[in-house]
Design a protein around this motif. Structure first.
Motif, PDB file in Angstrom:
ATOM      1  N   LYS A   7       0.895  -1.148   0.148  1.00 33.42           N
ATOM      2  CA  LYS A   7      -0.136  -0.020   0.043  1.00 33.42           C
ATOM      3  C   LYS A   7       1.011   1.226  -0.040  1.00 33.42           C
ATOM      4  CE  LYS A   7      -2.104   3.373   2.371  1.00 33.42           C
ATOM      5  NZ  LYS A   7      -1.630   4.160   3.424  1.00 33.42           N
ATOM      6  N   GLY A 151      -7.944   7.552   6.175  1.00 32.92           N
ATOM      7  CA  GLY A 151      -6.816   6.571   6.297  1.00 32.92           C
ATOM      8  C   GLY A 151      -7.378   5.334   5.897  1.00 32.92           C
ATOM      9  N   ASP A 154      -5.343   1.836   4.396  1.00 35.76           N
ATOM     10  CA  ASP A 154      -4.440   0.934   5.052  1.00 35.76           C
ATOM     11  C   ASP A 154      -5.639  -0.352   5.267  1.00 35.76           C
ATOM     12  OD1 ASP A 154      -2.599   2.732   5.612  1.00 35.76           O
ATOM     13  OD2 ASP A 154      -3.348   3.320   7.535  1.00 35.76           O
ATOM     14  N   LYS A 209      -1.923   7.819  13.610  1.00 32.42           N
ATOM     15  CA  LYS A 209      -2.403   7.485  12.279  1.00 32.42           C
ATOM     16  C   LYS A 209      -1.536   6.962  11.400  1.00 32.42           C
ATOM     17  CE  LYS A 209      -1.649  11.805   9.998  1.00 32.42           C
ATOM     18  NZ  LYS A 209      -2.019  12.744   8.877  1.00 32.42           N
TER      19      LYS A 209
HETATM   20 MG    MG Z   1      -2.378   7.055   6.301  1.00 29.86          MG
END
Ligand code: MG
Ligand code: ADP
Ligand code: ASP
Length: 417
Positions: A7, A151, A154, A209
Motif C-alpha cells: 500500500k 486513512g 490501510d 495515524k
Molecule cells: Mg494513512
C-alpha cells in the motif's frame, strides 16, 4: 516466490515524480519474481480538497454524495500508477474497489468491509499483471459507493492481504516505520523493529495515524503479517508481531496522542442507575463514537458526567446532548473543543505498578494540568489542554527514557518508571 500486498499512501503518490518512483520500486519487486497487488491512496491533499468543495456547497452535504466524490481521488492514483507501470513494460491493470469486489455495510464515510472478493484480482495476477487497487472505497449491497473512513486505504490493503492469504502486507508511507511517538512531534522518537499487535492496536486507536485502527483490528483477526516501511528509503521498517511474551516487552512501547478530540461535561444530573445511559442515548443512536467517559458524584449526591468525542462529531454531539441534558433537568453544561488526549501504551505495564504515578508526576512537574484520566491494562490516557500537547508528549517521552540517546542502555526502559 511471494505474494505481497503493497500500500502506498497519499504522500508516496503525491506527485507524478513520486508516482514514477513508486512504479520503479514495484518493477524491482516484479523482476524478483514476486506477485504484487498494490493499493493506493489519493494524491496528498486531494481527499481534503474534494471534501472542502462538498462542504463549501453545503455544510450538511449528503453523505452518499460525499462518498461518490471522495472515492474519485483514489481512482486518479490507480490510473496514473498503472500508466507509469505499463510505460516501464510492467503489465498492470487498475481496479476500483467495486471492480475488485470490496463489499461494505451502508455507513457512508465510515463503512466497514464485510467481504473482499478475490476472483477478479487472482485472474489478473494469473495473467502476470500487477493489480493496482483503489484503497478507501467499496460498495454496499444497494450498489452505493462507500468510503472506509480517513486513512482507510490501510484497511483495504489488510483486507485484501487477508483474503488473498498474501505472504506480507506492506504499508509504505512517509516515515520508515512505527516510532515510539510521532517523529514529527518528537524528533528524538525511535523507530521500533517490532511492535506487538496489541500495542499497535492501542496506539492506532489512541491517535497514531500511521495505521488506521480498523486495519490493525483486521490484521489481528486474520493474523496478517503486517509491516510499515518507508516509500522513499530502503529498510526493514517495523513488523507488527503476534503472540509475543509480555515479559519480553519494554514497559512503554510508545506514546500516542490525538489532537482532534473534544469534551462535553454535564453537572447536576439527577441520581439514578440509568442516568448515564439516558444521557448518552441520542449520541449513540446517531452513530457517534464516544472515546472516554468519566462519571462522578457531585455535591448533594448529584451525578456529573464528562465524555470525549472526535471533533468532527463535536457540533452534533453538543446539540444532541444539550437537548437531552435539558430534558433531564441537568444544572449545567460545558463543552471544550481545544483539548487533546495523550496516552502511554505498553504491554509491560500489565505487571508494573506505578506507571500512572510516574506519568502524573512528570506532567505535574512540567506544570501540565490533567483534565480527565482513563486507564486500561496496557494504556493510560490523560486529557490536557491542546496548547500543552507537544510539551506533554516530549516530557513523557524523555521521562520514560524513550529518547534515541537512551537506547544505548535498553535496561533503562524497564527501570525507568
Ligand atoms: Mg494513512
Ligand atoms: P499515508 O498517507 O502514507 O497513509 P499517514 O499520514 O496516514 O500516511 O501516516 C503516516 C504519518 O503518521 C507519519 O507521517 C507520522 O507523522 C504519523 N505518525 C503518528 N504516530 C506515529 C508513530 N508512532 N510512528 C510513525 N508515524 C507516526
Ligand atoms: N484518501 C483517504 C484519506 O485521505 C484514504 C487514505 O489516504 O488512506 O483519508
Amino acid at each position: 516466490m511471494a505474494l505481497y500486498v503493497q500500500k502506498f499512501g497519499g504522500t508516496s503518490v503525491g506527485s507524478l515524480q513520486r508516482i514514477e518512483a513508486v512504479a520503479d520500486r514495484i518493477c524491482q519487486y516484479r523482476q524478483q519474481g514476486h506477485d504484487i497487488v498494490v493499493v493506493v491512496s489519493a494524491m496528498a491533499g486531494e481527499t481534503n480538497r474534494l471534501l472542502g468543495m462538498a462542504l463549501e456547497l453545503d455544510p450538511q452535504a449528503s453523505r452518499r454524495e460525499q462518498d461518490v466524490l471522495l472515492s474519485t481521488g483514489e481512482q486518479v492514483s490507480i490510473a496514473l500508477l498503472s500508466i507509469a507501470l505499463i510505460k516501464r513494460g510492467c503489465a498492470a491493470v487498475s481496479m476500483t474497489g467495486d471492480q475488485v469486489g470490496v463489499r461494505t455495510d451502508h455507513q457512508f464515510g465510515k463503512a466497514r468491509i464485510l467481504e473482499c472478493q478475490t476472483e477478479s484480482v487472482q485472474k489478473q495476477l494469473a495473467e502476470g499483471k500487477v493489480v493496482v487497487v483503489a484503497g478507501f472505497q467499496g460498495r454496499d449491497d444497494e450498489n452505493n459507493i462507500t468510503t472506509l473512513g480517513r486513512g482507510g486505504s490501510d484497511t483495504t490493503a489488510v483486507a485484501l492481504a487477508a483474503a488473498l492469504k498474501a505472504d506480507e502486507c506492506q504499508i509504505f508511507t512517509d516515515v520508515d516505520g512505527v516510532y515510539t511517538t510521532d517523529p514529527r512531534v518528537e524528533p528524538k522518537a525511535r523507530r521500533l523493529e517490532q511492535i506487538t499487535f496489541e500495542e499497535m492496536l492501542e496506539m492506532s486507536a489512541l491517535g497514531a495515524k500511521v495505521l488506521q485502527v480498523r486495519s490493525v483490528e483486521l490484521a489481528g483477526q486474520y493474523r496478517v503479517p503486517l509491516r510499515v516501511l518507508s516509500s522513499f528509503e530502503q529498510g526493514q521498517g517495523t513488523l507488527i508481531s503476534y503472540g509475543c511474551e509480555q515479559d519480553e516487552r519494554p514497559l512503554i512501547a510508545g506514546i500516542a496522542f490525538d489532537s482532534s478530540v473534544a469534551s462535553i461535561g454535564i453537572q447536576g444530573l439527577p441520581e439514578g442507575s440509568q442516568i448515564a445511559a439516558k444521557l448518552l442515548e441520542p449520541v449513540a443512536d446517531d452513530g457517534i463514537d464516544i472515546d472516554m467517559i468519566v462519571q462522578s458524584t457531585g455535591s448533594c449526591g448529584s451525578t456529573e458526567l464528562t465524555f470525549t468525542v472526535q471533533r468532527s462529531d463535536y457540533a452534533r454531539a453538543v446539540m444532541l446532548t444539550q437537548a437531552r441534558a435539558e430534558s433531564l433537568e441537568a444544572q449545567s453544561f460545558m463543552s471544550n473543543d481545544s483539548i487533546a488526549c495523550v496516552s502511554l501504551v505498553g504491554l509491560g505495564m500489565k505487571h508494573h505498578p506505578g506507571v500512572a504515578k510516574s506519568m502524573f508526576e512528570l506532567l505535574g512537574d512540567a506544570g501540565i494540568n490533567m483534565q480527565l484520566i482513563s486507564t486500561s491494562e496496557i494504556k493510560i490516557s490523560v486529557v490536557v489542554d491542546e496548547s500543552e500537547l507537544q510539551d506533554a508528549v516530549r516530557v513523557l517521552h524523555s521521562g520514560f527514557c524513550l529518547d534515541q540517546k537512551d537506547m544505548d542502555d535498553p535496561e533503562q526502559l524497564l527501570n525507568s518508571a
